[in-house]
Enzyme design. Structure first.
Site, short mmCIF file in Angstrom:
data_model
loop_
_atom_site.label_atom_id
_atom_site.label_comp_id
_atom_site.label_asym_id
_atom_site.label_seq_id
_atom_site.Cartn_x
_atom_site.Cartn_y
_atom_site.Cartn_z
N GLY A 240 -21.84 134.27 1.80
CA GLY A 240 -22.37 132.92 1.91
C GLY A 240 -23.50 132.75 3.58
N SER A 241 -23.20 132.03 4.11
CA SER A 241 -24.36 132.15 5.58
C SER A 241 -23.36 132.80 6.41
CB SER A 241 -24.52 130.53 5.89
OG SER A 241 -23.08 129.71 6.17
N GLY A 245 -19.78 133.05 7.93
CA GLY A 245 -18.62 134.42 8.00
C GLY A 245 -18.47 133.83 9.86
N GLU A 262 -20.44 138.89 3.42
CA GLU A 262 -22.14 139.33 3.23
C GLU A 262 -22.19 138.12 3.52
OE1 GLU A 262 -23.15 142.29 2.10
OE2 GLU A 262 -21.73 143.51 1.12
#
Ligand code: UN1
EC number: 1.2.1.3
Length: 509
Positions: A240-241, A245, A262
């Site tokens: 995600g963004s 994270g 990721e």
């Protein structure tokens, strides 16, 4: 361009495909509305789980883990082999669901399912290759070795843009490594997730594997947060963004769990004077405009030598003017819709900021099909010349906006490539081997993916996938990414009949 499908047509397509994959549509019906970006209209409504369901799911998964960890890895591979066969059989169904729920064109949706099939094949082979090392001991009559054991329950949080492949990268590897999986898919694509999980449920039933090995939780942030907080989740793999994270990483670390992140990308191509400009143009356009600019590997920057920058802009602009934009389900379309209005707004804000920062929009940025589908967001991919790497260029805008910057020396180009907070993917287009090698060297690209003469997107599953800096540092998919899903034990075995101590320590008793 053919007109967009009606809400009824999309619903029928999705329901038929889901049913063929084994989804019980009555059982999953609920009050969470799902919208298709293809026409911006309501598709259907599904049931959502809550944080309490997370606790039950973790308990079930932990029970399954106790059994599954003792099943020999090559036998675990048998389950993943069956999943791969079922995915192959239902490739078109899953691709349809991906197109309807997230707007991918048919070929890219099928490509996403192909990644799922490929990772299953990889994982089946891996199930006989979970190698540990044997290491020379410093003591006579001793042997050192390492053994890889199953880790525990893996939580997977995935994003809308690869709504099923990212789950499969994690799940195929986790299952052969001996770990159950709990999946929180994107709320924007629940049917694709339920259909993928139904295929795995079938493979589990057919091979006699424990039931709790695979669970799906359709839900919002509360479900994600409960997974993050649960001490029963040994590894949390989240896509995600960067903002997401930042919330997830420290909280998992705080309970000494493992995380695999990721996050965002801001991927660049360096185009050198020796580049083959035909190939370069095709590479740029697929990576920048493909998937409507909504891959984490999407090319967002072109750093072109001053001698070729005009030619590159001219060629990419010409290709952009001819891009078929429209229904992702229609043959010939290359650019489908953005996922929602917020993505469109983000794109417009970025273009406005770019103009304020000295940029010139060469082509694109406009909206298509607004009259036919006022709630769908079809955007013309934008090509923007920038005087330098300004603030907006250093940000990831999850939409098809491609910035072009000039450079004079390769050192300057590499510095620009690296001077962004993200570190996922990068590439150089060149016919000069020394330039290619300099880009790939220790002082070259700082990204997890560094290519030569191909775009930044469309990685194969055989390599480890992920990136550095604000991309999060995680690696999933191929190579030795499996090690993140297992725990390593170092074993020292004494067959000498004596008890010599390491480091020459004496301890006479
Ligand atoms: C993503 O966008 O989250 O390399 C993953 C690629 C694909 C995966 C992208 N294989 O573009």
């Amino acid at each position: 361009m053919t007109s967009l499908p009606t809400a009824e047509e999309l619903r029928r397509l999705a329901e038929d495909a889901a049913r063929r994959c084994g989804v019980d549509l009555d059982a999953v019906a609920g009050d969470h509305p799902v919208t298709s970006p293809v026409n911006g209209q309501h598709l259907l409504s599904v049931r959502r789980q809550t944080a309490t369901d997370v606790q039950d799911a973790v308990a079930r998964a932990q029970e399954a883990f106790l059994q599954w960890r003792t099943v020999p890895a090559p036998v675990r591979g048998g389950l993943v082999r069956r999943l791969g066969e079922l995915l192959r059989e239902h490739k078109a169904d899953l691709a349809t669901l991906v197109s309807v729920e997230v707007g991918k064109i048919t070929s890219e949706a099928a490509g996403e399912v192909q990644e799922m099939i490929d990772i299953c094949e990889f994982a089946v082979g891996l199930s006989r290759q979970l190698y540990g090392r044997t290491i020379s001991s410093e003591r006579p009559g001793h042997r050192l070795m390492e053994t890889w054991h199953p880790l525990g329950v893996v939580g997977v949080i995935s994003a809308f843009n690869f709504p099923v492949a990212v789950w499969s990268w994690n799940t195929a590897i986790a299952l052969v490594c001996g770990d159950p999986v709990i999946w929180k898919p994107s709320e924007l694509a629940p049917l694709s997730a339920l259909a993928s999980a139904a295929l795995l449920d079938r493979a589990i039933a057919e091979t006699g594997a424990p039931e709790g090995l695979s669970q799906v939780l359709i839900g919002g942030a509360d479900v994600g947060e409960a997974l993050v907080a649960s001490p029963g989740i040994a590894l949390l793999s989240a896509t995600g963004s960067t903002r997401m994270g930042r919330a997830v990483g420290p909280r998992v670390a705080d309970r000494f769990g493992r995380s695999l992140l990721e996050l965002g990308g801001n991927n660049a191509a360096i185009v050198t004077p020796s580049a083959d400009l035909d190939l370069t143009t095709r590479g740029i356009v697929f990576s920048a405009a493909g998937t409507a600019g909504q891959r984490c590997t999407t090319m967002r920057r072109v750093i072109a030598h001053v001698d070729v920058v005009d030619a590159v802009v001219e060629r990419v602009a010409a290709a952009y003017r001819n891009l078929p934009i429209g229904s992702p389900l229609a043959a010939g379309t290359l650019v489908g819709p953005l996922i929602h209005d917020a993505a469109w707004k983000g794109m417009q804000d970025a273009l406005q900021a770019a103009r304020q920062q000295g940029g010139e929009v060469v082509v694109g940025g406009g909206r298509r099909l607004a009259e036919e589908a006022p709630d769908a967001w079809y955007a013309e991919p934008a090509l923007v010349r920038m005087p330098g790497q300004t603030d907006i260029v250093r940000q990831e805008t999850f939409a098809p906006v491609l910035y072009v910057l000039p450079y004079r020396t390769l050192e300057e180009a590499v510095a620009l490539n690296n001077d962004v907070p993200q570190g996922l993917s990068s590439t150089i287009f060149t016919s000069d081997q020394a330039e290619a090698e300099r880009f790939l060297a220790a002082d070259g690209s700082d990204c997890g993916i560094a290519n030569v003469n191909i775009g930044t997107s469309g990685a194969e599953i055989g390599g480890a996938f992920g990136g550095e800096k604000q991309t999060g540092g995680g690696r999933e998919s191929g190579s030795d990414a499996w090690k993140g899903y297992m725990r390593r034990a170092t074993n020292t075995i004494n067959f000498s009949g004596e008890l010599p101590l390491a480091q020459g320590v004496e301890f006479p008793i």
